[in-house]
Enzyme design. Sequence first.
Site, PDB file in Angstrom:
ATOM      1  N   LYS A  51      82.572-109.898  18.320  1.00 33.57           N
ATOM      2  CA  LYS A  51      83.905-109.846  18.915  1.00 33.57           C
ATOM      3  C   LYS A  51      84.536-110.562  18.704  1.00 33.57           C
ATOM      4  CE  LYS A  51      81.855-108.760  22.842  1.00 33.57           C
ATOM      5  NZ  LYS A  51      82.663-107.800  24.127  1.00 33.57           N
ATOM      6  N   SER A 305      75.483-105.665  15.211  1.00 34.10           N
ATOM      7  CA  SER A 305      76.701-106.389  16.019  1.00 34.10           C
ATOM      8  C   SER A 305      77.000-108.020  16.596  1.00 34.10           C
ATOM      9  CB  SER A 305      77.029-105.476  16.979  1.00 34.10           C
ATOM     10  OG  SER A 305      76.403-106.034  18.467  1.00 34.10           O
TER      11      SER A 305
END
Length: 320
Positions: A51, A305
């Site tokens: 992110k 992720s």
Amino acid sequence: MTDFSDVQAAAARLQGRIRRTPMLRHRALDEAAGGVVLVKPEPLQITASFKLRGATNAALQLPEGARGVVTHSSGNHGQATAAAAHALGLRALIAMPADAAQVKVDATRAWGAEIHRFDRHGTDREAMVEELARTHGLHVIPPYDHPHVIAGQGTAMLELIEDARAAGLTPEQFAICTGGGGLLAGSALSISALCPEARIFAVEPEGWDDTTRSLRAGQRLPNDLRGTNYCDALLAKEPGVLTFPINQRLVAGGLVVSEAEVRAAMRFAFTHLKLVVEPGGAVALAALLAGRMETKGKVTAIILSGGNVDPGVFTEALAA
């Protein structure tokens, strides 16, 4: 619409501001797949998730004189936005669900962010954030549905493909953790430009398979919000307005994994790759290990992720 040139521009913009995470391989993973598996480990990123890429790319393009940023997030995007704001000397106001993992709340606050708590299931997040932005004079950086965020997220897969090529490998298929679709869309732009013959799969947890169903139906379909919060990083209400058209055009389909399969993937990552991976960050690995995609004799690339997991949740996964 965001395109690959935007991803390339984001990669140049992010030079020296994020960590270029390595490409990993492991014999046990290749043996499990019956092929070659390439892993992009974003738990090793600053803030421990991909992110930071999108949040930083967006923050770097705020208007001159911007005072600060605001967003909503269960944790990873909030922490990334707070870190991006901190690096640029900006104020960060992060709206987080009341039941957000404490490890993610603490990590976000550690970057100097102010936390605004809200009810995950009873709040219109976009309306709430817009009101906070108006009240405090801040700029919104959405979690996924923003061109600068999408482009920034695409840099992770750009790096992986570059590293694969340097090793003499060409990925034939990709499995990508999917919530609102920002990482998927940015990755798909990189993959379609650099590996146009490869197949791309969205991977989601059971009960939160809006992208999988939407790709099948040819239109955006919402979740019913009755699934568990186990993969808390992937609990978008529905595919994004900006992300879905990209994914509809470029993604082959969706794969769905169970909580038990996610726990098994977390254990595998810890045991063999020596990585701490959160539930939402492990779904692509879970799909591979569970045989959701054909991997025998193929070169498959996956992304882990994120690694911001509550200690109790992680301990339970290891002991399961």
